[in-house]
Design a protein around this motif. Structure first.
Motif, PDB file in Angstrom:
ATOM      1  N   THR A  94      41.728  30.263  -7.016  1.00 48.63           N
ATOM      2  CA  THR A  94      43.046  31.031  -6.665  1.00 48.63           C
ATOM      3  C   THR A  94      43.501  30.904  -5.297  1.00 48.63           C
ATOM      4  O   THR A  94      44.386  30.807  -4.658  1.00 48.63           O
ATOM      5  N   ILE A  95      42.199  31.118  -4.435  1.00 44.49           N
ATOM      6  CA  ILE A  95      42.443  31.212  -3.028  1.00 44.49           C
ATOM      7  C   ILE A  95      43.097  29.781  -2.310  1.00 44.49           C
ATOM      8  O   ILE A  95      43.924  29.937  -1.436  1.00 44.49           O
ATOM      9  N   ILE A  96      42.650  28.752  -2.846  1.00 42.62           N
ATOM     10  CA  ILE A  96      42.928  27.402  -2.382  1.00 42.62           C
ATOM     11  C   ILE A  96      44.589  27.280  -2.845  1.00 42.62           C
ATOM     12  O   ILE A  96      45.357  26.981  -2.064  1.00 42.62           O
ATOM     13  N   PHE A  97      44.745  27.699  -3.937  1.00 47.28           N
ATOM     14  CA  PHE A  97      46.152  27.630  -4.638  1.00 47.28           C
ATOM     15  C   PHE A  97      47.244  28.171  -3.637  1.00 47.28           C
ATOM     16  O   PHE A  97      48.304  27.827  -3.280  1.00 47.28           O
ATOM     17  N   LEU A  98      46.763  29.679  -3.647  1.00 51.32           N
ATOM     18  CA  LEU A  98      47.620  30.378  -2.562  1.00 51.32           C
ATOM     19  C   LEU A  98      47.631  29.891  -0.942  1.00 51.32           C
ATOM     20  O   LEU A  98      48.625  30.163  -0.362  1.00 51.32           O
ATOM     21  N   GLY A  99      46.636  29.167  -0.821  1.00 55.17           N
ATOM     22  CA  GLY A  99      46.902  28.893   0.364  1.00 55.17           C
ATOM     23  C   GLY A  99      47.819  27.461   0.863  1.00 55.17           C
ATOM     24  O   GLY A  99      48.306  26.977   1.811  1.00 55.17           O
ATOM     25  N   LEU A 100      48.025  26.638  -0.298  1.00 54.53           N
ATOM     26  CA  LEU A 100      48.509  25.286  -0.255  1.00 54.53           C
ATOM     27  C   LEU A 100      50.040  25.475  -0.886  1.00 54.53           C
ATOM     28  O   LEU A 100      50.858  24.714  -0.641  1.00 54.53           O
ATOM     29  N   TYR A 101      49.970  26.481  -1.717  1.00 59.27           N
ATOM     30  CA  TYR A 101      51.335  26.504  -2.472  1.00 59.27           C
ATOM     31  C   TYR A 101      51.654  28.198  -2.765  1.00 59.27           C
ATOM     32  O   TYR A 101      51.739  28.458  -3.968  1.00 59.27           O
ATOM     33  N   PRO A 102      51.855  28.521  -1.569  1.00 58.83           N
ATOM     34  CA  PRO A 102      52.333  30.216  -1.739  1.00 58.83           C
ATOM     35  C   PRO A 102      53.620  30.423  -2.379  1.00 58.83           C
ATOM     36  O   PRO A 102      53.855  31.675  -2.555  1.00 58.83           O
ATOM     37  N   GLN A 103      54.553  29.379  -2.468  1.00 62.49           N
ATOM     38  CA  GLN A 103      55.852  29.706  -2.598  1.00 62.49           C
ATOM     39  C   GLN A 103      56.264  30.580  -3.921  1.00 62.49           C
ATOM     40  O   GLN A 103      57.023  31.404  -3.677  1.00 62.49           O
ATOM     41  N   PRO A 104      55.693  30.351  -4.940  1.00 61.45           N
ATOM     42  CA  PRO A 104      55.887  31.212  -6.300  1.00 61.45           C
ATOM     43  C   PRO A 104      55.890  32.458  -5.907  1.00 61.45           C
ATOM     44  O   PRO A 104      56.501  33.433  -6.513  1.00 61.45           O
ATOM     45  N   VAL A 105      54.631  33.051  -5.190  1.00 60.76           N
ATOM     46  CA  VAL A 105      54.373  34.338  -5.014  1.00 60.76           C
ATOM     47  C   VAL A 105      55.566  34.985  -4.178  1.00 60.76           C
ATOM     48  O   VAL A 105      56.131  35.955  -4.411  1.00 60.76           O
ATOM     49  N   LEU A 106      55.919  34.095  -2.983  1.00 61.65           N
ATOM     50  CA  LEU A 106      56.798  34.492  -2.311  1.00 61.65           C
ATOM     51  C   LEU A 106      58.388  34.605  -2.963  1.00 61.65           C
ATOM     52  O   LEU A 106      58.927  35.773  -2.745  1.00 61.65           O
ATOM     53  N   ASP A 107      58.540  33.941  -3.675  1.00 61.67           N
ATOM     54  CA  ASP A 107      59.867  34.089  -4.495  1.00 61.67           C
ATOM     55  C   ASP A 107      59.843  35.135  -5.360  1.00 61.67           C
ATOM     56  O   ASP A 107      60.737  35.861  -5.494  1.00 61.67           O
ATOM     57  N   THR A 108      58.572  35.401  -5.988  1.00 61.55           N
ATOM     58  CA  THR A 108      58.671  36.439  -6.867  1.00 61.55           C
ATOM     59  C   THR A 108      59.006  37.783  -6.295  1.00 61.55           C
ATOM     60  O   THR A 108      59.505  38.691  -6.809  1.00 61.55           O
ATOM     61  N   VAL A 109      58.353  38.106  -5.134  1.00 62.10           N
ATOM     62  CA  VAL A 109      58.563  39.397  -4.268  1.00 62.10           C
ATOM     63  C   VAL A 109      59.771  39.102  -3.428  1.00 62.10           C
ATOM     64  O   VAL A 109      60.269  40.254  -2.874  1.00 62.10           O
ATOM     65  N   GLN A 110      60.520  38.044  -3.371  1.00 59.29           N
ATOM     66  CA  GLN A 110      61.676  38.079  -2.385  1.00 59.29           C
ATOM     67  C   GLN A 110      62.663  39.033  -2.577  1.00 59.29           C
ATOM     68  O   GLN A 110      63.185  39.541  -1.747  1.00 59.29           O
ATOM     69  N   GLY A 111      63.007  39.158  -3.884  1.00 55.59           N
ATOM     70  CA  GLY A 111      64.132  40.073  -4.080  1.00 55.59           C
ATOM     71  C   GLY A 111      63.810  41.660  -3.536  1.00 55.59           C
ATOM     72  O   GLY A 111      64.674  42.259  -2.841  1.00 55.59           O
ATOM     73  N   PHE A 112      62.753  42.175  -3.998  1.00 53.01           N
ATOM     74  CA  PHE A 112      62.449  43.426  -3.418  1.00 53.01           C
ATOM     75  C   PHE A 112      62.332  43.420  -1.931  1.00 53.01           C
ATOM     76  O   PHE A 112      62.858  44.143  -1.179  1.00 53.01           O
ATOM     77  N   VAL A 113      61.428  42.513  -1.571  1.00 55.17           N
ATOM     78  CA  VAL A 113      61.317  42.566   0.079  1.00 55.17           C
ATOM     79  C   VAL A 113      62.537  42.126   0.967  1.00 55.17           C
ATOM     80  O   VAL A 113      62.530  43.015   1.952  1.00 55.17           O
ATOM     81  N   ALA A 114      63.330  41.399   0.279  1.00 53.22           N
ATOM     82  CA  ALA A 114      64.559  41.186   1.068  1.00 53.22           C
ATOM     83  C   ALA A 114      65.439  42.604   1.259  1.00 53.22           C
ATOM     84  O   ALA A 114      66.030  42.839   2.167  1.00 53.22           O
ATOM     85  N   GLN A 115      65.629  43.194   0.105  1.00 50.77           N
ATOM     86  CA  GLN A 115      66.167  44.460   0.271  1.00 50.77           C
ATOM     87  C   GLN A 115      65.578  45.412   0.910  1.00 50.77           C
ATOM     88  O   GLN A 115      66.188  46.134   1.726  1.00 50.77           O
ATOM     89  N   LEU A 116      64.529  45.454   1.017  1.00 52.52           N
ATOM     90  CA  LEU A 116      63.746  46.536   1.756  1.00 52.52           C
ATOM     91  C   LEU A 116      63.999  46.482   3.358  1.00 52.52           C
ATOM     92  O   LEU A 116      64.326  47.191   4.004  1.00 52.52           O
ATOM     93  N   ALA A 117      63.771  44.869   3.441  1.00 56.66           N
ATOM     94  CA  ALA A 117      64.123  44.546   5.109  1.00 56.66           C
ATOM     95  C   ALA A 117      65.523  44.998   5.652  1.00 56.66           C
ATOM     96  O   ALA A 117      65.671  45.487   6.524  1.00 56.66           O
ATOM     97  N   ARG A 118      66.291  44.668   4.558  1.00 52.65           N
ATOM     98  CA  ARG A 118      67.803  44.879   4.756  1.00 52.65           C
ATOM     99  C   ARG A 118      67.921  46.403   5.202  1.00 52.65           C
ATOM    100  O   ARG A 118      68.620  46.810   6.216  1.00 52.65           O
ATOM    101  N   SER A 119      67.558  47.245   4.374  1.00 44.76           N
ATOM    102  CA  SER A 119      67.865  48.421   4.260  1.00 44.76           C
ATOM    103  C   SER A 119      67.115  49.527   5.453  1.00 44.76           C
ATOM    104  O   SER A 119      67.631  50.393   5.738  1.00 44.76           O
ATOM    105  N   ASN A 120      66.024  48.777   5.778  1.00 42.85           N
ATOM    106  CA  ASN A 120      65.157  49.530   6.656  1.00 42.85           C
ATOM    107  C   ASN A 120      65.605  48.775   8.220  1.00 42.85           C
ATOM    108  O   ASN A 120      65.012  49.391   9.108  1.00 42.85           O
ATOM    109  N   LEU A 121      66.294  48.045   8.344  1.00 40.20           N
ATOM    110  CA  LEU A 121      66.497  47.273   9.715  1.00 40.20           C
ATOM    111  C   LEU A 121      67.070  48.289  10.543  1.00 40.20           C
ATOM    112  O   LEU A 121      68.407  48.519  10.155  1.00 40.20           O
TER     113      LEU A 121
END
Lengths: 494, 627
Positions: A467-494
């Motif tokens: 798990t830890i090696i996978f997350l280090g070399l290819y973290p994009q799936p995780v980033l994509d999954t939370v992208q929607g929530f995080v982007a919205q949060l960053a927009r509304s709090n900026l």
């Protein structure tokens, strides 16, 4: 429905364990394992089917399940899952399975009750990550606390009573403040909306505050509950005792999951319910995060008790979370989610290793260890991986997390970020000390040398390593999954 | 050719994976073939790529291959993207070619070691990381390689982990370089904040428009990058880890601490030349750091008695020359010196390894001696290496590269007479300690008997390296002697040409002075150390004190110990049990205390209760009367 099933199976599984294990201990363990595996497969299988929807339609909320519970008070049984919740649920059950596996032989007394507590804690944690009704959230918050108290107080180490009390009092104080804050929010919302009483998260999101002082006080109620869990210096003192006295699975869940509920709470509730109020204290929160990074690292370096040392590294690593959250930048917030995930895996692994060492050597004192690489080269190599993860070596997931957090925070406050970066040097200091004291040097044993990893231990460590090696070399799936929530949060709090 | 690039780092990585999963159960020949074989294959592919590159320069001056997208968040997008241009080609050639020779040597050198598989696994991982460092097209991937080589250096310095001092040395190396790494990381943050990209090509292109020359931002960024480079390349004041790093096996010293990793700082600065050119202040600092380091380390090399520590200090000093060249803007001269230095210093370390093995792990040169007759092959190759190190004119590779640096340290636009003079003194010291090393180890009487002769497989790499130590310089001649400049033509596809001063004295004059100085150094070394005289002159008190000062590396360790280590240990020890915990215990204690006090009142004595009630009534009545 799937979410109800997922939590229900843990609750029922826990009860069955308790009943069955008195006669058939092995059955009890198997039931526990199977229950967690099913609970793991449910959301994963579901996600595999609907993953595309998340990126294509941009709809964050994949599942939304709501039934009335106590309609008179506006309390509903409302579970929902978005990308962030899914990632946290994934981590919960991954570590959940491993925590069952690593207590396989360690727990010999009251096995049934033990697994009951373990599963109920997991159920509480899973509930916390998906509850979208604040009353229900509070309910799950307590569900994960009480069984954890028993896990420490009954199956803990020598000083378990003290640690369990301390853990309980600290978290309960926070919980109380949160309850008050929830009620205050509830009444204010009702006042504004013509007596429409509701605990529903999505309804409460629309609450507006006429005066900033009220908003700030209510926000602080939530925040203090969450930063005690996180933990933030100077509210961290329950953690080293609880982590070091708990049984291995307890430490794994504490470090891997319970701390994450605090961070999750801040991201999900504090930032979204009180955007202005949290922006107004952002600098102070970042400062305390940085203090935590440095202070935790200094304390970690000084410890001689292996589990206590690892516990203080958590204090240091969670400082990064606080720093990243209150930077309100998309990059930093993505880093925070990565940090929750990778810290859960890497520190969990270190606690598992510490547990394995304790089973073999019957001590946690690193001054009595040394040279263990000679006897246990496999364990040594795996320990090296996770020690490197904890000091943030690229290739491994923790680097991505800390890199993103620091990069995002740098835009906001270069000075604080530079001090936080000093934490990278300090983390190298305490991490390398673990290797040096435990695995390097001359092997000093009076009796026969300890045995290397068993097959069961291999499974645990191999899955964490992968798990830890996978997350280090290819973290994009995780980033994509939370992208929607995080982007919205960053927009509304900026 | 583009699709071949990935195999170059992937092959050593494959070796690492195989050896770390199955190495412990594999027979030794398998370990050797996998460990050395993968690197040799990588070297062959590199040569193929290099030949194709030379025949027809690819579009945009580089081959590149995108492997996968590493992470994309908001404006930040980082790919695993390999890029080979003329500069990278020089580095990957040295890494794989010299690396392959060292791996072959190691197969014999490490044959009897219990942990041979672990050794080759770490070495392969090192080669992979180093290749990623120089092939990266963005700074984050470079940082991945940068930390990866640091990890492998740590693992290999502490390879014989059972000796506590070895793991201490490994920790020291990791920590000190980590300080530099952290500075580098902060530099990346600042760069991203300013330019919004971490792609190195984009940075080079955008920087001149974005920054004004000498502005505070660009100075800060370049200084941070420089500190990163100083950590890895063991430049003052972050040089103290390298001498201790000699605790690792000799092939490790040859590969990591001489030929490749320690020159990562040189690579970084050369690669980021576009930024450094915008900040003349930083360029001057680079030159001064290099010049000071080459003198300080050279003096320390003079006083050492451990053969590997002599070479370690010499490495620091030679990298100082490279920094000096970078600082005065002699980009291709710096890379050329890296190129020749990799051959002769790797050779010297490997030969030293043979000598140490042959003499029952004796490291002290004053307990060696007379090996000229006993180990003729080692003697000849070592002589070639030492001659190149001391830059004997015309016959060695070291001469061509060092002469260029000496010349540019005066004649380039950034050069000054002081820098030139320092470099010249450094050349004298280099010649002196090289001669000392040669004479004490190979001449004189034999003090320790030779108990084994090296394997053929170890001697052949020595001979190949010796060949290149002599001939590698012939591809680039000083302009006044011969118009042959293959090397600088090649790297100047990427690096800018050196800007010269006007109205310079003749280059012949400088060469004559340098030659005289070098030969004087050799002669003085001969006078002092031929025969027994070397021991006598060191006995006088002032000289002995100076020698001790140099021997301890100018007391830097003691200074850092006093300034940083001791206060840190004190601080952490004092607060071991966490002072904040006292606060919470205090609250608990106060609760107990209050409980004690109030418990006293509840003692069952009726009289006391009545007194209490009466007192209360009295108090309320008084209060009412008063108000």
């Amino acid at each position: 429905m799937i979410l109800v099933l997922m939590i229900g199976i843990l609750l029922v599984g826990g009860l069955t364990c308790w009943l069955v294990a008195q006669r058939y201990p092995l059955m009890g363990r198997l039931i526990a394992l199977i229950a967690v595996i099913i609970a793991f497969l449910l959301p994963v299988g579901w996600y595999a089917q609907y993953a595309s929807e998340l990126t294509v339609t941009g709809n964050n909320w994949l599942i939304d399940y709501q039934v009335n519970w106590i309609p008179a008070f506006g309390i509903s049984f409302h579970l929902a899952m978005d990308g962030l919740s899914f990632i946290m649920i994934l981590l919960t059950f991954l570590l959940g399975m491993l925590s069952v596996l690593c207590s396989w032989n360690e727990v010999r007394e009251k096995t049934g009750f033990y697994f009951f507590n373990l599963l109920w804690t997991l159920a509480g944690i899973a509930g916390v990550f998906v509850a979208m009704d604040l009353f229900l959230f509070y309910f799950f918050w307590e569900v994960m606390l009480v069984p954890m108290y028993f896990l420490i107080a009954i199956w803990g180490d020598f000083n378990r009573r003290y640690a369990a009390y301390k853990f309980f009092i600290f978290t309960q104080t926070g919980g109380l403040l949160m309850l008050l804050a929830i009620l205050a929010l509830y009444f204010i919302h009702a006042q504004q909306n013509g007596g429409q009483f509701t605990f529903d998260y999505f309804a409460l999101l629309n609450t507006t505050f006429d005066n900033n002082v009220t908003a700030r006080w209510i926000m602080l109620g939530f925040l203090i509950a969450f930063v005690i869990k996180l933990p933030m210096v100077p509210l961290h003192n329950w953690l080293p005792d609880a982590h070091s006295e708990a049984p291995t699975a307890g430490s794994l869940i504490l470090a891997g999951l319970l701390l994450k509920t605090g961070a999750y709470g801040i991201i999900r509730f504090v930032l979204t319910l009180f955007p202005e109020a949290s922006a107004s204290i952002a600098w102070w929160a970042m400062l305390l995060g940085v203090v935590g990074i440095v202070y935790g690292a200094l304390l970690a370096f000084a410890q001689t008790d292996l589990k206590r040392l690892i516990a203080y590294t958590s204090v240091s690593h969670m400082g990064f979370v606080l720093l990243g959250v209150f930077a309100f930048r998309e990059i930093a917030l993505q880093g925070v989610v990565m940090q929750l995930l990778t810290h859960g895996v890497s520190t969990g692994a270190l606690f598992v290793l510490a547990g394995m060492l304790k089973e073999r050597l019957h001590t946690r004192d690193i001054n009595q260890m040394g040279g263990l690489w000679t006897a246990m080269p496999h364990m040594g190599a795996l320990a090296m991986v996770f020690v490197m993860a904890s000091l943030g070596l690229p290739f491994l997931g923790n680097f991505i997390a800390e890199f993103l957090i620091l990069m995002g925070a740098f835009e906001v406050s270069p000075v604080l970020t530079i001090i936080a970066s000093a934490g990278l040097v300090l983390s190298a200091l305490y991490s390398l000390r673990i290797m040096q004291k435990v695995f390097q040097g001359q092997l000093q044993t009076v009796s026969e040398p300890p045995k290397d990893l068993s097959a069961r231990e291999w499974i645990i460590m191999a899955s964490l390593t992968a798990t830890i090696i996978f997350l280090g070399l290819y973290p994009q799936p995780v980033l994509d999954t939370v992208q929607g929530f995080v982007a919205q949060l960053a927009r509304s709090n900026l | 050719m583009n699709s071949l690039l990935a195999y170059i780092p992937a092959l050593p990585l494959l070796g690492f994976i195989i050896l770390s999963l199955f190495g412990r159960r594999s027979p030794k020949p398998v370990i050797a073939w996998v460990g050395a074989g993968t690197v040799c294959l990588a070297a062959l592919i590199t040569i193929a790529v290099g030949v194709a590159f030379m025949q027809s320069t690819p579009a945009n001056g580089a081959y590149s291959q995108l492997l996968w997208s590493w992470f994309r968040v908001g404006a930040l997008s980082v790919d695993i993207n390999l890029r080979v241009d003329a500069l990278t080609l020089v580095f990957i050639f040295i890494i794989t070619f010299v690396g392959a020779l060292i791996h072959i040597y190691s197969a014999f050198f490490m044959w009897h070691d219990r942990d041979m598989a672990r050794f080759f696994a770490s070495m392969n991982l090192f080669v992979c990381s180093m290749l990623l460092l120089v092939m990266a097209d963005n700074l984050v991937l470079l940082y991945l390689g940068w930390e990866g080589v640091g990890l492998c250096s740590y693992l290999l310095i502490g390879f014989w982990y059972e000796v506590p001092s070895n793991s201490r040395a490994a920790n020291k190396a990791f920590l000190i370089t980590r300080i530099g790494d952290t500075a580098l990381l902060i530099g990346l943050f600042l760069l991203f904040k300013e330019l919004g990209t971490l792609n190195m090509n984009a940075i080079q292109q955008q920087a001149p428009q974005h920054f004004t020359t000498g502005s505070a931002d660009i100075v800060l960024i370049t200084v941070l990058l420089l500190v990163g480079g100083m950590g890895k390349s063991a430049q003052m004041p972050l040089q103290t880890w390298l001498p201790d790093a000699m605790a690792g096996p000799s092939p490790v010293s040859a590969l990591i601490h001489a030929a490749t990793m320690v020159t990562a700082g040189v690579y970084l600065i050369a690669r980021m030349h576009g930024l450094f050119l915008l900040s003349p202040v930083t360029m001057a600092i680079v030159a001064i750091v290099g010049a000071v380091t080459l003198l300080v380390a050279g003096c320390s090399a003079l006083a050492q008695t451990d053969i590997k520590r002599i070479l370690a200090y010499s490495t620091i000093s030679q990298i100082g020359y490279m920094f000096l060249a970078l600082g005065v803007g002699a980009w291709s001269a710096a890379i050329f010196h890296f190129f020749t230095h990799a051959f002769f210093k790797a050779l010297l370390f490997l030969a030293a390894g043979v000598v140490i093995e042959a003499l029952h792990h004796e490291h002290n040169i004053f307990r060696m001696g007379g090996l000229r007759k006993r180990m003729p092959e080692v003697f000849i190759t070592f002589l070639a290496g030492a001659a190149a190190l001391s830059a004997l004119p015309l016959v060695t590779a070291g001469f061509f590269s060092k002469d260029a640096i000496l010349w540019y340290s005066w004649s380039s636009a950034g050069g000054t007479s002081v820098l030139w003079f320092m470099a010249l003194v450094g050349a004298f010291i280099t010649a002196l300690y090289s001669t000392r090393l040669m004479l004490v180890v190979f001449w004189g009487e034999m003090r320790t008997p030779v108990h084994q002769q090296p394997d053929r497989g170890m001697v052949i790499p020595l001979i190949i390296l010796a060949f290149f130590s002599i001939t590698a310089g012939f591809i680039e001649w000083p302009h006044n002697m011969l118009h042959l400049s293959l090397f600088s033509d090649h790297v100047q596809q990427v690096l800018p040409a050196t800007v010269m001063k006007r109205d310079l004295p003749s280059e012949w004059l400088f060469q004559a002075i340098a030659t005289v100085i070098t030969l004087t150094g050799v002669y003085i070394g001969y006078m002092l150390y031929y025969g027994k005289s070397g021991v006598r002159w060191q006995q006088s008190p002032p000289l002995a004190a100076t020698r001790d000062f140099f021997f301890s590396g100018w007391k830097f360790d003691q200074l850092y110990n006093f300034l940083f280590v001791k206060p840190f240990l004190f601080l952490t020890r004092v607060n071991k049990s966490d002072v904040i915990d006292k606060l919470y215990n205090g609250i608990a204690q106060a609760g107990l205390r209050l409980n004690g006090w109030f418990s006293v009142s509840q003692n069952g004595s009726l009289r006391l209760y009545i007194v209490g009630v009466l007192a209360g009534i009295l108090f309320i009545i008084t209060l009412q009367l008063l108000l």
